[in-house]
Scaffold this motif. Structure first.
Motif, mmCIF file in Angstrom:
data_model
loop_
_atom_site.group_PDB
_atom_site.id
_atom_site.type_symbol
_atom_site.label_atom_id
_atom_site.label_comp_id
_atom_site.label_asym_id
_atom_site.label_seq_id
_atom_site.Cartn_x
_atom_site.Cartn_y
_atom_site.Cartn_z
ATOM 1 N N ASN A 36 33.904 -13.209 -8.932
ATOM 2 C CA ASN A 36 33.072 -13.078 -7.727
ATOM 3 C C ASN A 36 33.738 -12.254 -6.626
ATOM 4 O O ASN A 36 33.618 -12.567 -5.437
ATOM 5 N N LYS A 37 34.439 -11.213 -7.042
ATOM 6 C CA LYS A 37 35.072 -10.319 -6.079
ATOM 7 C C LYS A 37 34.346 -8.976 -6.107
ATOM 8 O O LYS A 37 33.771 -8.592 -7.136
ATOM 9 N N PRO A 38 34.341 -8.256 -4.989
ATOM 10 C CA PRO A 38 33.630 -6.972 -4.937
ATOM 11 C C PRO A 38 34.299 -5.921 -5.815
ATOM 12 O O PRO A 38 35.485 -6.051 -6.168
ATOM 13 N N PRO A 39 33.560 -4.876 -6.179
ATOM 14 C CA PRO A 39 34.128 -3.803 -7.000
ATOM 15 C C PRO A 39 35.292 -3.110 -6.287
ATOM 16 O O PRO A 39 35.451 -3.233 -5.068
ATOM 17 N N LEU A 40 36.073 -2.385 -7.044
ATOM 18 C CA LEU A 40 37.198 -1.641 -6.486
ATOM 19 C C LEU A 40 36.736 -0.660 -5.413
ATOM 20 O O LEU A 40 35.739 0.044 -5.603
ATOM 21 N N ASP A 41 37.469 -0.615 -4.298
ATOM 22 C CA ASP A 41 37.229 0.472 -3.356
ATOM 23 C C ASP A 41 38.157 1.622 -3.766
ATOM 24 O O ASP A 41 38.976 1.488 -4.677
ATOM 25 N N ASP A 42 38.034 2.761 -3.102
ATOM 26 C CA ASP A 42 38.777 3.947 -3.527
ATOM 27 C C ASP A 42 40.289 3.754 -3.420
ATOM 28 O O ASP A 42 41.049 4.205 -4.279
ATOM 29 N N GLU A 43 40.729 3.070 -2.368
ATOM 30 C CA GLU A 43 42.162 2.841 -2.194
ATOM 31 C C GLU A 43 42.715 1.949 -3.309
ATOM 32 O O GLU A 43 43.774 2.226 -3.868
ATOM 33 N N GLN A 44 41.983 0.902 -3.618
ATOM 34 C CA GLN A 44 42.412 0.007 -4.695
ATOM 35 C C GLN A 44 42.483 0.755 -6.023
ATOM 36 O O GLN A 44 43.430 0.592 -6.794
#
Length: 213
Positions: A36-44
């Protein structure tokens, strides 16, 4: 960069041999979704691109003291499901063939662990390399020099007899620590002895044109 004494050419996997952006993002987003965590952002994404799985898990799940549930989910999903989404870099096969004709050792130094064998089989590269060193084969993964040093030891090579082709600061630091030549692939911001944006350009830097058909 003096190529006259080079006896081995070593490739990083992700971002060099393959464009793995789609595959890696798809895999880690699936893991994150299960918790239940959001998708990867660009930095991640930029960060995990360089990391081992262990480091990536610690980075993405800092709130967890026990990461065993994450590893169980990773094992359940399996990276093999996204390996077909890895796109081989155009010209890689031709370059590898030219390196073989030139009598040079062909190696891989990657922070992948148990997935590298599956990648080579899926993309029919199992016999294309003389040595493959993953993060699980050494005490310390990149940015430490252990992988490059292991290749040197295996073929009794000096640092300046190896060219390492990488695309991350981890690769740059590993090459610096090992004392090898370093070609930065599609990353003009990295400090390197040379930069290349294609496998054909790598071949030109290594003066392999006489082996081209």
């Amino acid at each position: 960069m003096d190529t006259s004494g080079i006896k081995a050419v070593v490739f990083d996997c992700d971002g060099v041999m393959f464009d793995t952006a789609q595959a890696n993002r798809k895999f880690y987003n699936e893991i994150l979704k299960c918790f239940n965590k959001p998708p990867l952002d660009d930095e991640q994404f930029q960060n995990i691109h360089m990391m081992t799985v262990t480091t990536a898990v610690e980075y993405l799940f800092p709130e967890m003291d026990d990461h065993r549930p994450v590893y169980e989910m990773i094992k359940s999903i399996g990276y093999a499901s996204v390996i077909p989404f890895m796109l081989m870099e155009p010209g890689l096969l031709e370059l590898l063939d030219n390196l073989k004709q030139a009598g040079l050792v062909r190696g891989v130094a990657t922070n992948r662990t148990n997935t590298m064998g599956k990648v080579l089989i899926e993309h029919k590269l199992k016999k294309a390399f003389d040595i493959v060193v993953t993060a699980s084969d050494v005490a310390n993964p990149k940015p430490f020099p252990d992988q490059l040093e292991k290749i040197m030891d295996a073929f009794a090579l000096l640092p300046r007899q190896i060219v390492f082709i990488g695309d991350s600061i981890y690769d740059q630091k590993a090459a610096e620590s090992a004392g090898t030549w370093f070609i930065a692939f599609k990353q003009p911001g990295l400090q390197a002895h040379a930069h290349a944006v294609s496998m054909a350009e790598v071949g030109e830097l290594l003066k392999l044109s006489k082996y081209n058909s």
